[in-house]
Design a protein around this motif. Structure first.
Motif, PDB file in Angstrom:
ATOM      1  N   ARG A  34       0.813  -1.218   0.000  1.00 50.37           N
ATOM      2  CA  ARG A  34       0.000   0.000   0.000  1.00 50.37           C
ATOM      3  C   ARG A  34       0.847   1.268   0.000  1.00 50.37           C
ATOM      4  N   ASP A  35       2.051   1.174  -0.482  1.00 49.33           N
ATOM      5  CA  ASP A  35       2.967   2.313  -0.510  1.00 49.33           C
ATOM      6  C   ASP A  35       2.845   3.016  -1.858  1.00 49.33           C
ATOM      7  N   MET A  36       2.055   4.086  -1.894  1.00 50.89           N
ATOM      8  CA  MET A  36       1.808   4.773  -3.150  1.00 50.89           C
ATOM      9  C   MET A  36       2.937   5.729  -3.538  1.00 50.89           C
ATOM     10  N   SER A  37       3.980   5.803  -2.717  1.00 52.40           N
ATOM     11  CA  SER A  37       5.139   6.599  -3.120  1.00 52.40           C
ATOM     12  C   SER A  37       6.012   5.840  -4.122  1.00 52.40           C
ATOM     13  N   GLU A  38       5.811   4.533  -4.214  1.00 52.77           N
ATOM     14  CA  GLU A  38       6.555   3.715  -5.171  1.00 52.77           C
ATOM     15  C   GLU A  38       5.852   3.744  -6.531  1.00 52.77           C
ATOM     16  N   HIS A  39       6.639   3.657  -7.598  1.00 51.10           N
ATOM     17  CA  HIS A  39       6.082   3.599  -8.944  1.00 51.10           C
ATOM     18  C   HIS A  39       5.990   2.149  -9.402  1.00 51.10           C
ATOM     19  N   ILE A  40       4.921   1.799 -10.103  1.00 52.29           N
ATOM     20  CA  ILE A  40       4.824   0.508 -10.767  1.00 52.29           C
ATOM     21  C   ILE A  40       5.354   0.713 -12.183  1.00 52.29           C
TER      22      ILE A  40
END
Length: 318
Positions: A34-40
């Motif tokens: 749930r870490d939205m600071s990371e990019h997919i």
């Protein structure tokens, strides 16, 4: 191509109803931990002009504030809502613009923000078909059946089921007997089997036949595109897996489908070696990628030759 809404549905991710916003989705569930600071970030190669291969990069991220994303030098869409505290951004190196959808203050994605598709009908976007651990989702089987009935693809689906049960003669889908929305995808699918009087519901013959029917139909639907299969060995006895891989190898080649499949089964990846050519020169298209846990999140690659060698020598590649 699947949208984030459809992915949420496949994975049963959280859907919330808010007054005035209709439905919103907990988009954080798409990101690891749930870490939205990371990019997919996804990258691959496709055939370009002549014999050249072009690298294609696509990235899904959550952007806050007004600063530009550093990874891809693309322009923002003009109609994005700049007042929003954050936005979901989909960018591709193939496109000159980004698709952006404004998020709520608590990071939710309103459905109204994604009513506009992220690509136009004229874009050259390959079709993507997905099969989860439970098989095709409700509605998919009947939709695909309408496309393949009385064609070679229908015959191939029957042949696939015969890998588990040789007595299968044909199958059909009765819309009137389909399960209601949210029910099993197997509702209304009936078999005619040699030596059995009457129609046999597919739910009574085991998970293996359901899995193989789904694979055969999904390959037909994914013609010229991509098939994604989660835990491909689900419901299959190890004695059937070699035949399954042979069927997939033949059909994916004839239909021009690239197949991505996950598994935790040693029997499954050792069976894959049965369709590998250890002497392929240049190396073939069959590979195994082992995903390494941890912060590195790297992938260990095994070539077609190494896949065959690992199975021959009983080496562990998981």
């Amino acid at each position: 191509m699947y949208s984030s809404i459809e992915i949420n549905g496949f994975r049963s991710l959280e859907q919330v109803r808010l007054e005035g916003l209709s439905r919103v989705y907990d988009i954080a569930q798409l990101f690891s931990y749930r870490d939205m600071s990371e990019h997919i970030r996804l990258s691959g190669q496709q055939s370009g002009s002549g014999s050249q291969l072009e690298t294609v990069v696509a990235e899904l991220s959550v952007q806050t504030g007004q600063g530009p994303m550093e990874s891809l030098p693309l322009q923002y869409d003009d109609d994005a809502e700049d007042e929003s505290p954050a936005r979901l951004v989909w960018a591709s190196s193939e496109r000159e613009s980004r698709f952006r959808a404004a998020l709520t203050a608590d990071g939710m994605l309103p459905v109204r923000q994604i009513s506009r598709p992220s690509w136009s009908a004229g874009d050259d976007v390959p079709h993507v078909q997905f099969i989860g651990t439970g098989g095709l989702v409700p509605g998919d089987v009947s939709d695909i059946f309408e496309d393949v009935v009385l064609t070679d693809a229908e015959n191939r689906a029957v042949e696939a089921m015969r890998l588990v049960e040789p007595r299968v003669e044909r199958f059909t889908v009765l819309p009137s007997r389909r399960a209601p929305h949210g029910g099993s995808a197997r509702g209304g699918i009936l078999l005619r089997m040699q030596g059995i009087d009457g129609r046999v519901p597919i739910g009574s013959v085991g998970d293996g036949m359901w899995r193989l029917l789904g694979l055969a139909l999904a390959l037909a639907r994914a013609r010229g595109g991509v098939l994604l299969v989660d835990e491909i060995d689900t419901g299959l006895h190890y004695t059937v897996m070699q035949k399954m891989w042979a069927m997939i190898a033949e059909r994916s080649k004839s239909l021009d489908v690239q197949v991505f499949a996950t598994t935790h089964s040693r029997d499954c990846y050792e069976s894959l070696a049965s369709v590998a050519d250890p002497d392929a020169d240049p190396p073939g298209d069959l590979t195994i990628h082992r995903l390494e846990p941890g912060n590195g999140k790297r992938s260990i690659h095994f070539s077609e030759h190494e896949v065959a060698l690992a199975a021959e020598r009983g080496l562990e590649v998981r």
